[in-house]
Write a protein that holds these residues in place. Structure first.
Motif, PDB file in Angstrom:
ATOM      1  N   GLU A   3     -33.698  14.017   2.572  1.00 43.77           N
ATOM      2  CA  GLU A   3     -32.793  14.980   3.208  1.00 43.77           C
ATOM      3  C   GLU A   3     -31.372  14.811   2.687  1.00 43.77           C
ATOM      4  OE1 GLU A   3     -31.755  18.172   5.445  1.00 43.77           O
ATOM      5  OE2 GLU A   3     -33.784  17.392   5.175  1.00 43.77           O
ATOM      6  N   LEU A   4     -30.954  13.570   2.498  1.00 45.91           N
ATOM      7  CA  LEU A   4     -29.620  13.274   1.971  1.00 45.91           C
ATOM      8  C   LEU A   4     -29.453  13.869   0.574  1.00 45.91           C
ATOM      9  CD1 LEU A   4     -26.936  11.673   2.322  1.00 45.91           C
ATOM     10  CD2 LEU A   4     -28.096   9.759   1.237  1.00 45.91           C
ATOM     11  N   ARG A   6     -31.209  16.375  -0.757  1.00 48.70           N
ATOM     12  CA  ARG A   6     -31.257  17.841  -0.682  1.00 48.70           C
ATOM     13  C   ARG A   6     -29.918  18.435  -0.289  1.00 48.70           C
ATOM     14  NH1 ARG A   6     -36.694  17.352   1.029  1.00 48.70           N
ATOM     15  NH2 ARG A   6     -36.071  17.062   3.185  1.00 48.70           N
ATOM     16  N   ASN A   7     -29.126  17.682   0.461  1.00 49.78           N
ATOM     17  CA  ASN A   7     -27.835  18.185   0.917  1.00 49.78           C
ATOM     18  C   ASN A   7     -26.718  18.028  -0.112  1.00 49.78           C
ATOM     19  OD1 ASN A   7     -28.798  19.058   3.393  1.00 49.78           O
ATOM     20  ND2 ASN A   7     -28.516  17.048   4.325  1.00 49.78           N
ATOM     21  N   VAL A   8     -27.014  17.412  -1.243  1.00 49.75           N
ATOM     22  CA  VAL A   8     -26.016  17.276  -2.309  1.00 49.75           C
ATOM     23  C   VAL A   8     -25.909  18.623  -3.010  1.00 49.75           C
ATOM     24  CG1 VAL A   8     -25.471  16.152  -4.499  1.00 49.75           C
ATOM     25  CG2 VAL A   8     -26.435  14.816  -2.615  1.00 49.75           C
ATOM     26  N   ARG A   9     -24.694  19.121  -3.096  1.00 52.45           N
ATOM     27  CA  ARG A   9     -24.490  20.451  -3.685  1.00 52.45           C
ATOM     28  C   ARG A   9     -23.936  20.333  -5.099  1.00 52.45           C
ATOM     29  NH1 ARG A   9     -19.264  20.585  -2.325  1.00 52.45           N
ATOM     30  NH2 ARG A   9     -18.762  19.267  -0.581  1.00 52.45           N
ATOM     31  N   HIS A  45     -32.324  17.664  -9.652  1.00 50.62           N
ATOM     32  CA  HIS A  45     -32.684  16.765  -8.542  1.00 50.62           C
ATOM     33  C   HIS A  45     -32.256  15.327  -8.816  1.00 50.62           C
ATOM     34  CE1 HIS A  45     -35.943  19.870  -7.395  1.00 50.62           C
ATOM     35  NE2 HIS A  45     -34.859  20.060  -6.679  1.00 50.62           N
ATOM     36  N   GLN A  48     -28.607  15.108  -8.301  1.00 50.06           N
ATOM     37  CA  GLN A  48     -28.307  15.052  -6.866  1.00 50.06           C
ATOM     38  C   GLN A  48     -28.490  13.626  -6.348  1.00 50.06           C
ATOM     39  OE1 GLN A  48     -31.063  18.337  -5.869  1.00 50.06           O
ATOM     40  NE2 GLN A  48     -29.389  19.168  -4.630  1.00 50.06           N
ATOM     41  N   ALA A  52     -25.728  11.126  -4.676  1.00 47.83           N
ATOM     42  CA  ALA A  52     -25.940  10.528  -3.352  1.00 47.83           C
ATOM     43  C   ALA A  52     -25.800   9.015  -3.404  1.00 47.83           C
ATOM     44  CB  ALA A  52     -27.308  10.930  -2.800  1.00 47.83           C
ATOM     45  N   ASP A  57     -21.435  13.982  -1.855  1.00 41.50           N
ATOM     46  CA  ASP A  57     -22.339  15.070  -1.466  1.00 41.50           C
ATOM     47  C   ASP A  57     -22.226  16.240  -2.440  1.00 41.50           C
ATOM     48  OD1 ASP A  57     -19.875  16.088  -0.761  1.00 41.50           O
ATOM     49  OD2 ASP A  57     -20.480  16.706   1.258  1.00 41.50           O
ATOM     50  N   TYR A  58     -21.774  15.956  -3.650  1.00 45.13           N
ATOM     51  CA  TYR A  58     -21.674  16.964  -4.705  1.00 45.13           C
ATOM     52  C   TYR A  58     -21.887  16.283  -6.062  1.00 45.13           C
ATOM     53  CZ  TYR A  58     -17.017  14.948  -5.039  1.00 45.13           C
ATOM     54  OH  TYR A  58     -15.975  14.065  -5.162  1.00 45.13           O
TER      55      TYR A  58
END
Length: 105
Positions: A3-4, A6-9, A45, A48, A52, A57-58
């Motif tokens: 989840e962590l 996936r939230n990286v933009r 991925h 990302q 993380a 988060d980016y």
């Protein structure tokens, strides 16, 4: 943890950088085939995940560079079996990284 990640933009510039790296691999004279669409997704991925792990988060271009070799080496199809030699693979990957413009912040 998933989840962590996936939230990286990512910015459009970083996404375009990933796409430009893939295109550079596809047009490289020493490669029969470059990176596929699935490889591009894997590169995003992994980038990302690298962001993380670094506490962000980016994604930044350095995240992409950090994982590029690990994600891509086995996905590249050499012209004439050139990648059987690990140093040849590293050289091609370095050429792609060096010749693809990096987005500026």
């Amino acid at each position: 943890a998933a989840e962590l990640v996936r939230n990286v933009r990512h910015s459009d510039d970083v996404l375009n950088y990933i796409l430009n790296l893939a295109e550079a691999s596809r047009s490289h004279t020493k490669l029969l085939y470059g990176l596929s669409t699935r490889a591009v997704l894997a590169l995003r991925h992994a980038s990302q995940a690298a962001a993380a792990v670094s506490g962000r988060d980016y994604i930044i271009p350095d995240d992409v560079k950090k994982v590029f070799s690990a994600v891509c080496t086995h996905r590249l199809q050499p012209a004439g079996g050139l990648l059987a030699d690990a140093s040849a693979a590293d050289q091609i990957i370095q050429e792609i990284l060096e010749n693809t413009p990096v987005p500026q912040p």
